[in-house]
Design an enzyme around this catalytic site. Structure first.
Site, PDB file in Angstrom:
ATOM      1  N   CYS A   1       1.347  -1.200   0.643  1.00  0.00           N
ATOM      2  CA  CYS A   1      -0.482   0.000  -0.077  1.00  0.00           C
ATOM      3  C   CYS A   1       1.131   0.916  -0.227  1.00  0.00           C
ATOM      4  CB  CYS A   1      -0.743   0.093   1.467  1.00  0.00           C
ATOM      5  SG  CYS A   1      -0.383  -0.033   2.805  1.00  0.00           S
TER       6      CYS A   1
ATOM      7  N   HIS B   1      17.838 -10.629  24.684  1.00  0.00           N
ATOM      8  CA  HIS B   1      16.563 -11.178  24.383  1.00  0.00           C
ATOM      9  C   HIS B   1      17.070 -12.182  24.565  1.00  0.00           C
ATOM     10  CE1 HIS B   1      14.976 -13.959  21.285  1.00  0.00           C
ATOM     11  NE2 HIS B   1      15.047 -12.591  20.750  1.00  0.00           N
TER      12      HIS B   1
END
Length: 601
Positions: free
Chosen positions: A26, A536
């Site tokens: 888009c 992480h």
């Protein structure tokens, strides 16, 4: 930007070329339909150069690029080709029904926007020029350009046939041939006079500019093509399959599906008008206020079918596009306010760029670069959007072109029967811009950790150095030894890894928590010198969806060295088959010339 390099990383992080069933884009996003959505690494995608954000929403993997989306799309398209993978996603059954439905609708309506928007704005310019006396409505030039602006909406059923056929993977030319019957001039005349088919009276419907009759027709054709092809002898498939499909689909559409689709479109428009008439300005204000959250998740695209249907049936739109005017310009005003108030050079550059994009109707750079990352920016946007949206509703501003509201597209509010509609739209633009700018000047404060004056502070910033402690008990190893290329390659930055001995993650230094994750497997910190750190826990542990993780801190909380950030069940994570290695990576260096990391074992 190296688009080829970023394209390779994006393809890799969505599960590889073979995992991509379809890709479209888009104005700001790449939209992937994937074979298996569990293979996507959203956190790694967010770190790719040129990517502003990534989310799995509305049945798609959506990667927010911003103004360079076309260049990134072309770079990826050149590497994956026209068709990749199977067109049937293995995880469709795992999705909720409304996600599948939204993915289907967005896939149909999203490709229509450029043609409809361009034509609508062209018509609005013609009306404006005519109102100013620059061109005569009776001139052939005016009439021909009016035809250009009207054609996409008049022949919208044919455009719908193309996009629906593409979404369903059926023959596009046969699909267009089927739907073209509904706008065939002689049939239009016949329906107006009253006619029958197989003894059944046909409803007199003008199918030009209609949306849902064409969608229902191609859905039936897609089912027929599948079964007729399966049982049709191969030597005669080339003509017998389309013959049978056309001969069945067109009559069924004229008798049943066409009237049903027409009623659906009428009901949608009537429902929105009902809301507008009963809630009035409050509905516009409420929608404008929540648009930042809807755009962030891609849910605003769910309003496209309504907007297209309403625009084609009534020639105007009363809710979504007027509310978008309030939101888009509030994003621009807030970003300009941030640019004035912030002392962070990088943030100022991001805010200015995002403000300009929002000023022209593209809000994703503002949302993902500024607003959603800072509550002090999101607040002014939502407050300004709500207030301006209410003013828009009170003034009953109407839009006449399906395009993102912005400075360049303001002619979309030109109303031939009410000149003040255009004036009011400009007034609301100014209100949104100024109000959000002022609110941001009042509420904005840079997200920085105040520098400690204590010479004994655990964060050692003397001589432009900062020292980080190991965030967890365990064996420190080189980042290169981690079994994940995202970390071991150094793409995210330098750092260390630890083989954990327990499930307690600590703060490695005094810092501000700048990002927590719903899944609890990672956390982002900013130290006193401005360095940003990502910690992480484990490899691919995002797939646990938060199971076994318990985050103990909140965004923007100041944490001390050794303070517990996250608790997790190490044994159960290992039992599930996941590598529990903890990675601590410096994603962005601050003012310190040197950052001292824990020594390797």
């Amino acid at each position: 930007m190296d688009y080829d390099k970023s394209a390779n990383e994006i393809i890799n992080k969505v599960g590889g070329k073979e995992n991509i069933a379809k890709m479209i884009h888009c104005s700001t996003r790449l939209r992937f339909t994937l074979q298996d959505y569990d293979k996507t690494d959203l956190e790694a995608l967010k770190k790719v150069d040129g990517v502003l954000g990534a989310v799995n929403a509305s049945g798609q993997c959506q990667i927010i690029i911003g103004n360079a989306v076309v260049e990134m799309y072309d770079a990826i398209k050149s590497k994956i080709g026209t068709t990749t993978g199977s067109n049937k996603s293995k995880t469709i059954s795992k999705k909720k029904w409304f996600e599948v439905f939204l993915d289907f609708l967005i896939g149909i309506f999203q490709p229509l926007v450029p043609a409809i928007a361009g034509a609508g704005v062209l018509k609005s310019f013609l009306i404006l020029f005519s109102s100013l006396g620059w061109i005569s409505e009776s001139s052939s030039t005016y009439q021909i350009f009016t035809f250009i602006g009207s054609a996409p909406l008049y022949f919208l059923p044919l455009l719908i046939a193309i996009t629906t056929a593409q979404k369903l993977n059926v023959n596009i030319l046969v699909a267009v041939s089927i739907v073209s019957v509904s706008v065939y001039p002689d049939l239009v005349t016949l329906l107006a006079k009253g006619t029958k088919l197989f003894g059944l009276s046909l409803t007199n419907i003008t199918y030009s500019s209609q949306v849902f009759p064409a969608i229902l027709a191609i859905l039936l054709y897609a089912v027929l093509e599948k079964y007729v092809t399966k049982y049709c002898p191969k030597p005669v498939r080339v003509f017998l399959v389309p013959l049978v499909c056309m001969a069945i689909t067109v009559p069924v559409t004229l008798i049943f599906l066409g009237p049903i689709g027409y009623i659906i479109g009428t009901w949608i428009s009537a429902f929105i008008l009902f809301l507008f008439n009963h809630l009035g300005w409050a509905a516009t204000g409420l929608l404008a206020a929540i648009l930042p959250l809807m755009v962030a998740t891609g849910m605003h695209k769910a309003l496209l079918p309504y907007a297209v249907a309403t625009m084609t049936s009534t020639g105007k739109e009363l809710l979504y596009l007027p509310a978008s005017l309030a939101h888009n310009l509030s994003e621009a005003g807030t970003c300009f306010g941030v640019a004035v108030r912030t002392k962070d050079v990088k943030m100022r550059a991001t805010a200015i760029s995002a403000a300009i994009s929002a000023l022209f109707g593209i809000t994703e750079p503002a949302l993902y670069g500024v607003t959603l990352q800072h509550k002090r920016a999101l607040g002014p946007v939502m407050i300004s959007s709500a207030i301006t949206g209410c003013v828009v509703g009170i003034l009953s501003i109407k839009a006449f072109a399906l395009v993102g509201p912005g400075i360049a597209s303001m002619t979309m509010y030109v109303d031939k029967s009410n000149a003040m509609n255009f004036v009011y739209a400009w007034v609301c633009l100014v209100i949104a811009l100024i109000l959000s700018f002022i609110l941001t000047l009042v509420f904005w404060k840079d997200d920085v950790v105040a520098a400690s004056q204590d010479s004994q502070d655990t964060n050692k910033t003397l001589n432009n150095e900062i020292e980080l402690e190991a965030p967890i008990n365990g064996t420190v190893i080189s980042l290169k030894d981690v079994n994940d290329s995202t970390f071991s390659s150094g793409i995210l930055g330098e750092g260390i890894a630890i083989k954990p001995k327990d499930g307690f993650l600590f703060a490695p230094a005094k810092a501000e928590v700048i990002m927590t994750y719903k899944t609890g497997h990672a956390i982002g910190l900013k130290t006193q010198d401005g360095s940003e750190i990502l910690i992480h826990i484990g490899i691919d542990t995002v797939k646990l969806n938060g199971k076994y993780f318990n985050t103990k801190v909140k965004d923007h909380q100041i944490v001390e060295p050794g303070e517990i950030l996250i608790e997790f069940d190490l044994d159960k994570i290992v039992a599930e088959g996941f590598d529990p290695t903890v990675m601590m990576v410096i994603t962005s260096k601050g003012k310190s010339e040197e950052i001292e990391l824990p020594a390797l074992a």
